[in-house]
Write a protein that holds these residues in place. Sequence first.
Motif, PDB file in Angstrom:
ATOM      1  N   MET A 136      12.198   2.051   8.716  1.00  0.00           N
ATOM      2  CA  MET A 136      11.313   2.679   7.778  1.00  0.00           C
ATOM      3  C   MET A 136      11.420   4.068   8.369  1.00  0.00           C
ATOM      4  SD  MET A 136       7.338   1.691   7.473  1.00  0.00           S
ATOM      5  CE  MET A 136       6.088   2.718   7.003  1.00  0.00           C
ATOM      6  N   THR A 137      11.759   5.298   7.194  1.00  0.00           N
ATOM      7  CA  THR A 137      12.063   6.500   7.557  1.00  0.00           C
ATOM      8  C   THR A 137      10.610   7.450   7.482  1.00  0.00           C
ATOM      9  OG1 THR A 137      13.314   6.468   5.676  1.00  0.00           O
ATOM     10  CG2 THR A 137      14.385   7.196   7.609  1.00  0.00           C
ATOM     11  N   TYR A 138       9.873   6.891   6.341  1.00  0.00           N
ATOM     12  CA  TYR A 138       8.705   7.676   6.125  1.00  0.00           C
ATOM     13  C   TYR A 138       7.359   6.939   5.913  1.00  0.00           C
ATOM     14  CZ  TYR A 138      11.795  11.647   5.589  1.00  0.00           C
ATOM     15  OH  TYR A 138      12.784  12.839   5.586  1.00  0.00           O
ATOM     16  N   GLY A 139       6.332   7.357   6.420  1.00  0.00           N
ATOM     17  CA  GLY A 139       5.222   6.734   6.434  1.00  0.00           C
ATOM     18  C   GLY A 139       4.585   6.335   5.141  1.00  0.00           C
ATOM     19  N   THR A 140       5.154   7.405   4.201  1.00  0.00           N
ATOM     20  CA  THR A 140       4.373   7.168   2.820  1.00  0.00           C
ATOM     21  C   THR A 140       5.206   6.131   1.892  1.00  0.00           C
ATOM     22  OG1 THR A 140       4.027   9.468   3.073  1.00  0.00           O
ATOM     23  CG2 THR A 140       3.574   8.659   0.945  1.00  0.00           C
ATOM     24  N   CYS A 141       5.029   5.103   1.798  1.00  0.00           N
ATOM     25  CA  CYS A 141       5.596   3.871   0.812  1.00  0.00           C
ATOM     26  C   CYS A 141       4.611   2.787   0.631  1.00  0.00           C
ATOM     27  CB  CYS A 141       6.820   3.536   1.722  1.00  0.00           C
ATOM     28  SG  CYS A 141       6.208   2.572   3.330  1.00  0.00           S
ATOM     29  N   MET A 142       5.272   1.872  -0.029  1.00  0.00           N
ATOM     30  CA  MET A 142       4.896   0.567  -0.434  1.00  0.00           C
ATOM     31  C   MET A 142       3.930  -0.245   0.657  1.00  0.00           C
ATOM     32  SD  MET A 142       4.252  -1.400  -3.305  1.00  0.00           S
ATOM     33  CE  MET A 142       5.383  -2.069  -4.504  1.00  0.00           C
ATOM     34  N   LEU A 143       4.596  -0.412   1.572  1.00  0.00           N
ATOM     35  CA  LEU A 143       4.203  -0.830   2.680  1.00  0.00           C
ATOM     36  C   LEU A 143       3.016  -0.506   3.373  1.00  0.00           C
ATOM     37  CD1 LEU A 143       4.930  -3.266   4.625  1.00  0.00           C
ATOM     38  CD2 LEU A 143       5.688  -1.916   6.378  1.00  0.00           C
ATOM     39  N   THR A 144       2.785   0.915   3.516  1.00  0.00           N
ATOM     40  CA  THR A 144       1.854   1.571   4.163  1.00  0.00           C
ATOM     41  C   THR A 144       0.584   1.296   3.132  1.00  0.00           C
ATOM     42  OG1 THR A 144       3.446   3.331   4.888  1.00  0.00           O
ATOM     43  CG2 THR A 144       0.978   3.904   5.129  1.00  0.00           C
ATOM     44  N   GLY A 145       0.983   1.368   1.811  1.00  0.00           N
ATOM     45  CA  GLY A 145      -0.256   1.114   0.889  1.00  0.00           C
ATOM     46  C   GLY A 145      -0.904  -0.265   0.963  1.00  0.00           C
ATOM     47  N   GLY A 146       0.183  -1.138   1.025  1.00  0.00           N
ATOM     48  CA  GLY A 146      -0.283  -2.653   1.283  1.00  0.00           C
ATOM     49  C   GLY A 146      -1.224  -2.693   2.597  1.00  0.00           C
ATOM     50  N   MET A 215      -8.368   5.617  -4.408  1.00  0.00           N
ATOM     51  CA  MET A 215      -8.053   6.920  -3.450  1.00  0.00           C
ATOM     52  C   MET A 215      -7.304   6.692  -2.205  1.00  0.00           C
ATOM     53  SD  MET A 215      -8.827  10.047  -3.934  1.00  0.00           S
ATOM     54  CE  MET A 215      -8.571  11.431  -2.858  1.00  0.00           C
ATOM     55  N   ALA A 216      -7.617   5.776  -1.550  1.00  0.00           N
ATOM     56  CA  ALA A 216      -6.981   5.560  -0.359  1.00  0.00           C
ATOM     57  C   ALA A 216      -5.614   5.169  -0.872  1.00  0.00           C
ATOM     58  CB  ALA A 216      -7.700   4.251   0.526  1.00  0.00           C
ATOM     59  N   VAL A 217      -5.029   4.371  -1.690  1.00  0.00           N
ATOM     60  CA  VAL A 217      -3.807   4.012  -1.998  1.00  0.00           C
ATOM     61  C   VAL A 217      -3.055   5.231  -2.517  1.00  0.00           C
ATOM     62  CG1 VAL A 217      -2.402   2.711  -3.281  1.00  0.00           C
ATOM     63  CG2 VAL A 217      -4.363   1.715  -2.605  1.00  0.00           C
ATOM     64  N   THR A 218      -3.334   5.977  -3.237  1.00  0.00           N
ATOM     65  CA  THR A 218      -2.607   7.269  -3.801  1.00  0.00           C
ATOM     66  C   THR A 218      -2.323   8.115  -2.822  1.00  0.00           C
ATOM     67  OG1 THR A 218      -2.683   8.707  -5.775  1.00  0.00           O
ATOM     68  CG2 THR A 218      -4.697   8.757  -4.590  1.00  0.00           C
ATOM     69  N   MET A 219      -3.202   8.161  -1.475  1.00  0.00           N
ATOM     70  CA  MET A 219      -2.791   9.023  -0.733  1.00  0.00           C
ATOM     71  C   MET A 219      -1.679   8.713   0.330  1.00  0.00           C
ATOM     72  SD  MET A 219      -6.802  10.150   0.393  1.00  0.00           S
ATOM     73  CE  MET A 219      -6.469  11.512   1.460  1.00  0.00           C
ATOM     74  N   VAL A 220      -1.564   7.307   0.189  1.00  0.00           N
ATOM     75  CA  VAL A 220      -0.434   6.944   1.205  1.00  0.00           C
ATOM     76  C   VAL A 220       0.752   5.997   0.427  1.00  0.00           C
ATOM     77  CG1 VAL A 220      -1.767   6.479   3.258  1.00  0.00           C
ATOM     78  CG2 VAL A 220      -1.366   4.788   1.723  1.00  0.00           C
ATOM     79  N   ILE A 221       0.568   5.975  -0.898  1.00  0.00           N
ATOM     80  CA  ILE A 221       1.787   5.188  -1.358  1.00  0.00           C
ATOM     81  C   ILE A 221       2.951   5.753  -2.164  1.00  0.00           C
ATOM     82  CG2 ILE A 221       1.021   4.764  -3.718  1.00  0.00           C
ATOM     83  CD1 ILE A 221       1.444   1.788  -3.532  1.00  0.00           C
ATOM     84  N   GLY A 222       2.774   7.209  -2.296  1.00  0.00           N
ATOM     85  CA  GLY A 222       3.877   8.092  -2.471  1.00  0.00           C
ATOM     86  C   GLY A 222       3.795   8.602  -4.002  1.00  0.00           C
ATOM     87  N   ALA A 233      10.141   1.928   0.079  1.00  0.00           N
ATOM     88  CA  ALA A 233      10.321   3.011  -1.001  1.00  0.00           C
ATOM     89  C   ALA A 233       8.880   3.430  -1.572  1.00  0.00           C
ATOM     90  CB  ALA A 233      11.271   2.392  -1.883  1.00  0.00           C
ATOM     91  N   PRO A 234       8.544   4.669  -2.019  1.00  0.00           N
ATOM     92  CA  PRO A 234       7.457   5.021  -2.674  1.00  0.00           C
ATOM     93  C   PRO A 234       7.206   4.363  -3.684  1.00  0.00           C
ATOM     94  CG  PRO A 234       8.818   6.853  -2.868  1.00  0.00           C
ATOM     95  CD  PRO A 234       9.525   5.905  -1.769  1.00  0.00           C
TER      96      PRO A 234
END
Lengths: 290, 342
Positions: A136-146, A215-222, A233-234
């Motif tokens: 995982m290279t960046y913290g902004t992606c599908m996984l963080t959103g989930g 709101m929370a999802v849009t801030m972290v999902i990319g 991936a975002p």
Amino acid sequence: MKNKGDVWFKRITFLFASSIPFLLFILVFILLQKSLPAIVEFGPGFVFGTVWDPLADKFSALPFIYGTMISSLIALAIAVPLGMGCAIYLSEVSQSKFKEYIAVMVELLAAIPSVVYGLWGIFVLGPWLVKIIPGMTYGTCMLTGGVILAIMILPTITAISREVFQAVPYNLRESAMALGATKWECFKLAIFGPATSGIIGAIILGLGRALGETMAVTMVIGNRPKISASLFAPAYTLASVIANEFAEATSDLNLSALIELALILLVITILINGVARLLVWKTTLKYNPR
Amino acid sequence: MIKKFLAVLMVSIFFCSTAFAIMINGAGATFPYPIYMKWNKVFSQQSGIKVNYQGIGSGGGQRQFIAGITDFGGSDAPMTDAQIQKAGGDVLHIPTVMGAVAVSYNLAGVSNLKLDGDAVVDIFMGKIKKWDDPSITVLNPGVSLPAKDILVVHRSDGSGTTSIFTTYLAKVSLKWASQVGKGKAVSWPAGIGGKGNFGVAGQIKANSGAIGYVELSYAIKNNLPVVSLKNKSGMFIKPSLDSTSAAASGAMQSKKLMKMVNAGDFRLNLTNAPGSGSYPIVGMTWLLVHKNMKGSSKGAALVKYIKWALSDGQKYAPELLYAPLPKSVRRKVLNVVDTIKL
């Protein structure tokens, strides 16, 4: 002859009750009406296309549907076992004072505004996931959103499951204990069965929150409208793109396409609720045969 | 009975509305909202005319203005000719203040990054993937850049900031103009989206190796590291209020722009302006008003407001981190305002 007061009582409460179907009706009607230009322009291809280009006035929904479904599924995969385990401990296992504190904290978790979860997701959860997950290279992606969604629906699933377990008649527990069942056996034999329909209800309520969370999802999902097999991936969700683009959408078609996305989200929610109803109804029949 | 009641109601509403002071209603872009609030307050104290402005976004501002719900609109992105035709062809763009877009980044140990237009385009295209790419290092002699992946961050919500930024990219690169285009929301070839200036800045801060763009005022207030951009005259310029105003003055030297100005069209593209002190990513925000306000009771008051905003009102711009319009531009705008039919 009926009491006159009762007649009016019935009429007035009927009016209140019918406001719900009425509201739902005008909501669906307006969504349909306003999304008509997009429906006419893109047809069923709207649901299966992958292009979202506001400048070229070309819109389609699949990347958003995909993002919404996958992020919600990740959330369920994490929150259901965690929430259930927590509820079982609180309701069946623990006798200590400690469990009261946990119960309060679960409710506190539910009271945190989603923008705070989003912030925490950007600055704490994302970088932390990058550190512990290889690849995982960046913290902004599908996984963080989930994962952020999982944390947000955890209180819902925990609190409702706990209520459901406690609603199971006490004599069922006593009977199991009397037969010499251990705590685990008692839960497995006497409680889980009757509670199944309630548990499904808890999961569906959690899923409902996950599908619509914005709101929370849009801030972290990319916020990238692209279907990617990688969870690193975002991605983008239906609710997020509506919140992001609605205020500044200039072209009528863009606006109409956003409203069609809202319609799709509504249809998905209704479908899932329908399936859940069916499951609840079936399990209720199994344990409470009429 | 009901008819009588309605008639009384309407008459009383009529009298109420004439009895009170004039109220001008506008809605639109959120970018100039703070200065419009300031203007509305000071102007109503001085003139007794109340101006009500709601920051609902440029898109909504244009729609409500076209639909005739508001007396004027606010927009960060100019309306296209087609949109103006749809609105009856009767729309005047009045520039009020200017803003700039800063390119911000997160690279430990690199404090004064320099880029040119081509490099910015290739980064946002996803073509330049690493920070030690030769096209970046050649612009930064003596700076050791890491072999780190570049993470592009753009706005996910429709925004005037995106409009100004993509206008610049489209101006310096034909490829960007044809493959991506310019507007408040575009189909980005690379990177992730953050919601609002705050979201973009947050993503940049949280991810080492990130680069993105934010409104200048936001970058100043939060002390973000910004890129010095190479302008048309070959100078590397940092974004500031002065370099923003300088860009407007520089842009006025262009014959094409002067022709538009003389024709009363202020939908000026100020990006990549000539002049040694000009910052290249600069744009205006506009009030949308009707050219013909005959028969409108509020026309005279609205014109008074605009004239005040373009003269006395400009002095409030710098403290709120907007660049005031240069005098030369203001004079031209006021000439056009005088042609509004009342």
